[in-house]
Motif scaffolding. Sequence first.
Motif, short mmCIF file in Angstrom:
data_model
loop_
_atom_site.label_atom_id
_atom_site.label_comp_id
_atom_site.label_asym_id
_atom_site.label_seq_id
_atom_site.Cartn_x
_atom_site.Cartn_y
_atom_site.Cartn_z
N SER A 1 9.07 -2.14 1.48
CA SER A 1 9.77 -0.50 2.93
C SER A 1 9.23 0.45 2.34
CB SER A 1 11.24 -1.26 3.57
OG SER A 1 12.08 -1.89 2.62
N GLY A 2 9.66 1.91 3.15
CA GLY A 2 9.37 2.78 2.87
C GLY A 2 9.90 3.80 4.43
N GLY A 3 9.40 4.22 3.62
CA GLY A 3 9.18 6.26 5.24
C GLY A 3 8.25 7.11 4.39
N ASP A 4 8.02 7.73 5.24
CA ASP A 4 6.78 8.90 4.85
C ASP A 4 5.48 8.03 4.06
OD1 ASP A 4 7.80 10.36 6.67
OD2 ASP A 4 9.27 11.20 4.96
N GLY A 5 5.50 6.91 4.25
CA GLY A 5 4.51 6.71 3.49
C GLY A 5 4.78 6.15 1.74
N ARG A 6 6.09 6.07 1.60
CA ARG A 6 6.46 6.49 -0.01
C ARG A 6 7.96 4.60 0.29
NH1 ARG A 6 5.78 8.84 -3.60
NH2 ARG A 6 7.00 7.80 -5.13
N VAL A 7 7.61 3.86 -1.41
CA VAL A 7 8.41 3.06 -0.78
C VAL A 7 9.90 3.52 -1.25
CG1 VAL A 7 8.35 2.84 -3.65
CG2 VAL A 7 8.35 0.99 -2.46
N GLN A 8 10.74 2.49 -0.55
CA GLN A 8 11.79 2.75 -0.99
C GLN A 8 13.08 1.91 -1.10
OE1 GLN A 8 12.97 5.18 3.14
NE2 GLN A 8 11.94 6.90 2.35
N ALA A 9 12.66 0.61 -0.86
CA ALA A 9 12.95 -0.37 -0.66
C ALA A 9 12.11 -1.49 -1.40
CB ALA A 9 13.99 -0.80 -0.45
N LEU A 10 12.58 -2.71 -2.48
CA LEU A 10 12.57 -3.80 -2.34
C LEU A 10 12.90 -4.93 -1.80
CD1 LEU A 10 10.53 -4.70 -6.28
CD2 LEU A 10 12.48 -6.39 -4.83
N HIS A 11 12.08 -5.87 -1.37
CA HIS A 11 12.81 -7.26 -0.55
C HIS A 11 12.69 -8.36 -1.04
CE1 HIS A 11 13.86 -4.57 2.63
NE2 HIS A 11 12.59 -3.88 2.92
N ALA A 12 13.61 -9.41 -1.78
CA ALA A 12 13.21 -10.05 -2.47
C ALA A 12 13.92 -11.47 -2.29
CB ALA A 12 13.22 -9.88 -4.15
N ASP B 1 1.06 -0.94 0.25
CA ASP B 1 -0.01 0.39 0.54
C ASP B 1 1.02 0.83 -0.11
OD1 ASP B 1 0.82 -0.58 3.14
OD2 ASP B 1 -1.14 -0.13 3.38
N LEU B 2 2.02 1.10 0.16
CA LEU B 2 2.98 2.73 0.22
C LEU B 2 2.56 2.95 -1.71
CD1 LEU B 2 6.43 1.05 1.41
CD2 LEU B 2 5.50 2.49 2.21
N ASP B 3 3.04 4.21 -1.25
CA ASP B 3 2.76 5.60 -2.25
C ASP B 3 4.23 4.60 -3.14
OD1 ASP B 3 2.00 6.83 -4.51
OD2 ASP B 3 2.75 9.02 -2.92
N THR C 1 17.93 -6.66 -0.92
CA THR C 1 17.05 -5.73 -0.62
C THR C 1 17.47 -4.51 -2.13
OG1 THR C 1 16.64 -5.77 1.70
CG2 THR C 1 16.38 -4.01 0.45
N VAL C 2 16.75 -4.17 -2.43
CA VAL C 2 16.71 -3.50 -3.69
C VAL C 2 16.72 -1.89 -3.34
CG1 VAL C 2 17.43 -2.78 -6.22
CG2 VAL C 2 17.36 -4.65 -4.92
N GLU C 3 17.02 -1.26 -3.49
CA GLU C 3 16.45 0.48 -3.98
C GLU C 3 15.78 0.62 -4.79
OE1 GLU C 3 20.21 2.81 -2.39
OE2 GLU C 3 19.80 2.52 -0.38
N CYS C 4 14.64 1.60 -4.34
CA CYS C 4 13.90 1.76 -5.63
C CYS C 4 12.45 3.60 -4.75
CB CYS C 4 13.49 1.36 -6.16
SG CYS C 4 11.57 0.30 -5.11
N ASP C 5 12.36 4.05 -5.83
CA ASP C 5 11.64 4.44 -5.63
C ASP C 5 10.36 4.86 -6.72
OD1 ASP C 5 13.64 6.46 -4.49
OD2 ASP C 5 14.26 6.46 -6.67
N LEU C 6 10.10 3.70 -7.32
CA LEU C 6 8.95 3.54 -8.13
C LEU C 6 8.83 2.13 -8.35
CD1 LEU C 6 6.29 4.27 -9.96
CD2 LEU C 6 7.93 4.65 -11.35
#
Length: 482
Positions: free
Chosen positions: A358-369, A250-252, A393-398
């Motif tokens: 996972s993320g912060g302030d409601g926004r995605v910052q990382a994908l865990h796989a 549900d993260l933005d 884990t991979v950092e991501c914004d979208l």
Amino acid sequence: MGKTTGFMEFERGLPSRRPVQDRIHDYLEVYEKWPLEQVQQQGARCMDCGVPFCHQGCPLGNLIPEWNDLVYRGRWEDALHRLLATNNFPEFTGRICPAPCEVSCTLAINDDPVTIEFIEKAISERGFAEGWIKPEPPSSRTGKSVAVVGSGPAGLAAAQQLNRAGHRVTVYERDPLIGGLLRLGIPDFKLPKPLVQRRVDIMAEEGIQFVTDAHVGHNLPVQDLLDKYDALCLCGGSTVSRDLPVPGRDLDGVYFAMEYLPQQNLRGEGLCVDPETSITAQGKRVIILGGGDTGADCLGTAHRQGALSVQQFELLPEPPLDRAEDNPWPQWSRVLHPSAAHEEGGESDYAISTTAFSGGDGRVQALHAARLDWATDENGRMTMEPRPGAEFTVECDLVLLAMGFLHPDHDGPVGQLGLELDGRGNVKVDRMKMTSRPGVFAAGDMARGQSLVVWAIAEGRAAAHGIDKFLMGRTTLPYVRT
């Protein structure tokens, strides 16, 4: 065939792609124009194979050897007539069909298949350029009327066939533009939108009416259509995307591909996208989940929007370069099919399962796989297990979810009409494409499930056959076995 030794003399050829450094800065078509003499040479490769298995691979039953031979002989207008005999929209299939006909080409047993798809495109474009493709309104009208809901390839095919039979046809589309996924799903660099509008304009001149911003079952009651028309054809597509129910979904910044791709097409049409809901890859670290055509469309679009980086993860193992022993010709080849977008950049990785975001302030910052190990069980079925110690884990914004579609929306006409569904949640139809409610038909992905544009056209033609017979007691429209 005109050149009986052509398949031995000439190698498979394709039209050139525009240089990557040029095309990633625009949304123009990837492929350059193919010189006619090269098209004719490729047509000469079509064999006198006796049993043309390309027919088996093509849902439309296209008369491929016939128009290949006519192209080789330079009889372009005759080739066009043979092509249009079975395919309403070769300008679409010649660009975005994955060409199951080529996989089934007899040459593909031990050589490269005939370049069927691009010959088809060349024939249709020559037809438009020469004025051979033009409006063909029916000579008379039956007095019957049909409403077609959805203007994707199935709806457009059904509408054109029904109009040719003399019925009054109105197409209702929920979006502001006609074309369905042809218009608002497939990127311009694969299918330029002026080509879609070109066909819509011809159909309008043939007498078909189009109504946009008409979301049947929502802002337009389905009962109104039942009261007004003699038959109803539902071609709304398979619109419920396959989701990924993991923590952080549900993260933005985590979106379905069909939330992302239509926005760029709307921008390309000069229409506004709400800034509050705008999705763009510009300057972002992008991850695409899904390795099919939709994932490739996201990849090419992200490149053009100026993504900082793009990674594409696929759940299944990487396909082989050549057919496996359990995947013989003429079956669809389960091999690596890279698209033009893959040569433009980005990284592809396989056998990966996403476990969380996972993320912060409601926004995605990382994908865990986690990486997967695939194996075949005693029943021949593929099984997967997480590889111990292979989590990452991979950092991501979208993150774009391009994992396919489940079934049509059940909240609109499907539910309101109480239509019977099959085991996969699609609308159940009989061999004439009629639903459980008499006079209501369904075609395309709505009835078949997620499939190809060529299947959608075939389904639309089949539904038109069934509707015409329902209305008139008989039909001269071709029966398409779908």
